[in-house]
Write a protein that holds these residues in place. Sequence first.
Motif, PDB file in Angstrom:
ATOM      1  N   ILE A 121      29.877  37.903  32.522  1.00  0.00           N
ATOM      2  CA  ILE A 121      29.059  37.766  33.727  1.00  0.00           C
ATOM      3  C   ILE A 121      29.955  37.345  34.887  1.00  0.00           C
ATOM      4  O   ILE A 121      30.717  36.374  34.781  1.00  0.00           O
ATOM      5  N   LYS A 122      29.842  38.076  35.968  1.00  0.00           N
ATOM      6  CA  LYS A 122      30.585  37.760  37.183  1.00  0.00           C
ATOM      7  C   LYS A 122      29.585  37.577  38.319  1.00  0.00           C
ATOM      8  O   LYS A 122      28.733  38.442  38.545  1.00  0.00           O
ATOM      9  N   VAL A 123      29.706  36.459  39.023  1.00  0.00           N
ATOM     10  CA  VAL A 123      28.799  36.157  40.131  1.00  0.00           C
ATOM     11  C   VAL A 123      29.626  35.993  41.401  1.00  0.00           C
ATOM     12  O   VAL A 123      30.527  35.151  41.459  1.00  0.00           O
ATOM     13  N   GLU A 124      29.310  36.789  42.401  1.00  0.00           N
ATOM     14  CA  GLU A 124      29.961  36.681  43.703  1.00  0.00           C
ATOM     15  C   GLU A 124      28.968  36.077  44.686  1.00  0.00           C
ATOM     16  O   GLU A 124      27.828  36.538  44.787  1.00  0.00           O
ATOM     17  N   VAL A 125      29.437  35.047  45.392  1.00  0.00           N
ATOM     18  CA  VAL A 125      28.547  34.268  46.244  1.00  0.00           C
ATOM     19  C   VAL A 125      29.133  34.178  47.642  1.00  0.00           C
ATOM     20  O   VAL A 125      30.303  33.800  47.811  1.00  0.00           O
ATOM     21  N   THR A 126      28.333  34.526  48.648  1.00  0.00           N
ATOM     22  CA  THR A 126      28.793  34.403  50.029  1.00  0.00           C
ATOM     23  C   THR A 126      28.683  32.951  50.498  1.00  0.00           C
ATOM     24  O   THR A 126      28.036  32.113  49.858  1.00  0.00           O
ATOM     25  N   ASP A 155      26.788  40.458  38.365  1.00  0.00           N
ATOM     26  CA  ASP A 155      27.191  41.642  37.602  1.00  0.00           C
ATOM     27  C   ASP A 155      27.307  41.265  36.124  1.00  0.00           C
ATOM     28  O   ASP A 155      27.987  40.296  35.775  1.00  0.00           O
ATOM     29  N   ILE A 156      26.666  42.050  35.276  1.00  0.00           N
ATOM     30  CA  ILE A 156      26.709  41.816  33.836  1.00  0.00           C
ATOM     31  C   ILE A 156      27.387  43.016  33.173  1.00  0.00           C
ATOM     32  O   ILE A 156      26.894  44.149  33.267  1.00  0.00           O
TER      33      ILE A 156
END
Length: 253
Positions: A121-126, A155-156
């Motif tokens: 799991i990838k998490v992109e945060v502004t 994104d998984i």
Amino acid sequence: MAQRLSRLLQRSPKTTILSCFSDSKALIQHPLHHTNSPDVKNLTFSSSRPNICFSRSYISEMRKSAFEGNILRLLRNEVQYELERSPPVQPVQDYDGFTVDERPGEQWIRLNRKFGENEEIKVEVTMFDGAVPVKKKGGVDTDDNVELHITMIVDIFKGDGNSVLEFVCSAWSNSIEIQRVFVRGHDRMMGQPYTGPGFKDLDDSLQDSLYDYLETRGINDELAGFLHAYIRNKDKSEFIRWMGNVQDFIGPK
């Protein structure tokens, strides 16, 4: 006033050079400046004009130095104020199974974690990218009474597959809202995927099931609260870093 001073600094060197050049041209064209003139041998040229040209250039440089010195002083004062009032803390590097990449100097952060045997799991945060007003009791709005917004992309990845399940979410201070859910390829630049209907247009039971799907992977309201606190700290760190970069550029080399 700063604009007027900037325009003066831009004009001063040119004006000084033209002034000196014009006087030299006039001297060459003067009737006394002739090799056959008896007065030329006894003519003594004054050195006052070159001194005046030098003085004007020197004054322009002094004004420029004073102007830049004032900017540097204001930047130093602002950095000192921020550090004394509420200095940023050292950011954490992990949270609830996620590793956190601060991305210094950038406007986003990234979180990563493993889930189960074959999921990543990838998490992109502004950083904060919006706000909505919130009314206090009595219906009075103030500038500080707002709810800040963060965009979060989850994104998984599953095993060695070429597809990614992507959730586009809004992270508020105490909740996460799913906006879109769709499947795309690993490379976001390849084509424009169909992103499906708006999430709220889906059946309510399906919406609840997708929220449960994220919550079991640590994407929940508690994560939203953590992200808001983290981004607040990053926002202050980036502001101080930005002022330092401007100060280093303007300062003497």
